[in-house]
Design an enzyme around this catalytic site. Sequence first.
Site, PDB file in Angstrom:
ATOM      1  CG  ASN A 194      -7.958  -4.312   0.814  1.00 44.25           C
ATOM      2  OD1 ASN A 194      -7.184  -3.359   0.821  1.00 44.25           O
ATOM      3  ND2 ASN A 194      -7.581  -5.530   1.118  1.00 44.25           N
ATOM      4  CG  HIS A 196      -1.942  -1.086   1.210  1.00 43.55           C
ATOM      5  ND1 HIS A 196      -3.129  -1.034   0.506  1.00 43.55           N
ATOM      6  CD2 HIS A 196      -1.926  -2.298   1.804  1.00 43.55           C
ATOM      7  CE1 HIS A 196      -3.793  -2.159   0.675  1.00 43.55           C
ATOM      8  NE2 HIS A 196      -3.095  -2.952   1.448  1.00 43.55           N
TER       9      HIS A 196
END
Length: 482
Positions: free
Chosen positions: A128, A55
């Site tokens: 997510n 990420h």
Amino acid sequence: MSDKKILTTAAGIPVPDNQNSLTAGERGPTLMQDHYLLEKLAHFNRERIPERVVHAKAAGAHGVLTVTHDITRYTRAKLFSEIGKQTEVLGRFSTVAGEKGSADTVRDVRGFALKFYTEEGNWDLVGNNTPVFFIRDAIKFPDFIHTQKRDPATNAARDFAQWDFWSQVPESLHQLTILFSDRGIPQGIPFINGYGSHTYSFINAENERFWVKFHFKTQQGIRCMPVEEATRLAGECPDYHTLELYRAIERGEGPKWTFYVQVMPEKDAENYRWNPFDLTKVWPHADYPLIEVGVLEMNRNPENYFAEIEQAAFSPGNVVPGISFSPCKMLQARIFSYADAHRYRLGTNFERLPVNAPHATKVQNPYQRDGAMRFDDNGGGDPNYEPNSLGGPVEEPSYAEPPLKISGDADRYEQKRGVDDDYIQPGNLYRLMSPQEQDRLVQNIAGSLGKCPQWLQEKMVAHFTRADEAYGAGLAKALGLK
Ligand code: NDP
């Protein structure tokens, strides 16, 4: 002197010349005593902090959650205490695998991390754009992520490693069906859903526990990007999603999501046909319908990306009274690993950085002291130990959760419910797609799997066939296999 801003050193000393370093004579070497030059170069060398291993590439914005429906029968969390209540939020929206400078429009899962600045501390929901994940046990996580990263010898991206891994971990089939569907490349951040993904728990005022899943459904509608356009933009405008979010907010068109929960009474978990704590499974809506909660809106851009987004530190361990954890093995591990990553990346006082500080709380009284970069008053002269007789902060037992009944032998469990456990839900997802979506799905898979040896292609076709015969057959055809 006019009211022009005077340049200073970091210590506030006015700088007489920012263009010419101090030398011995016009052509002589630079003098050690040019402290300003040394400070400038030394700070520059230290501008980068460790990049997140996953990420790393992200856009972020500030926003607000507005409660529109009453869910107080499930949770005593103060942010849900009344209709109309608003809570300040920070959002960070990322890709997973790529480095900090990688392109936005790649096929990848998107991170959907939210920090709610509530009056009882910060609640971080670190989710997510998919309701499930590739694995259900964090012991596999470093291995899985290595398959998404560069080849150790060539340092180039590769297809083989991920298919080699997935072929031996069929629990990943559900997530990779989403990844290779149209939704694997969103048109932009406003056009994705967000999911808390793990099962969490709610605790109400009567101290009853419910299992809960969090869903944020885009009000802009799901929109996906055709592969050819994504490939072009990855070259021509690698920061496309980042810029588009920034511009939308600048235009006053910040994205909105409707916030829902699915709620399961605590007892249901014992006999539900799916393991409700398995991160590779959803709870079908027919079993646990979506309950509307509110609206999330992103409406303010950061003024400084590094300060507000790069230094933002989200941790699934940050839950507030009325919200808590579940036995999900992935969640349990993330409670450790996110805060651990931030201590490495930002230092032990990372929660004191302005973007991470729980500024909506009236009380903020831990006994932690010292540590690198402690830049506030460090607790002043207040007691730094507990118990004490000096009026220092004390625990409040009314915040205790109801006990969680646990039984069983300590062992390493695979957590599978039947031989078809990993195949039914990927099949359900395939079957809800239109024929055109199904066709693009198998073409997308073939585009990557087709670069792998035939034995590996055949192994994957066998897995997809177990999910749905047409899925396997379509893929075999796309790969040119018999
Ligand atoms: P439902 O028909 O009740 O729900 C289907 C869900 O699938 C909707 O939320 C829809 O989201 C979403 N969806 C539609 N197309 C895709 C796609 N290509 N990729 C990912 N999600 C998609 O069915 P069930 O609850 O029985 O679930 C069936 C399957 O739907 C599951 O196996 C799962 O893969 C998927 N799904 C389920 C969710 C859940 O929480 N139950 C959540 C998301 C996906 P939208 O309305 O935004 O289009």
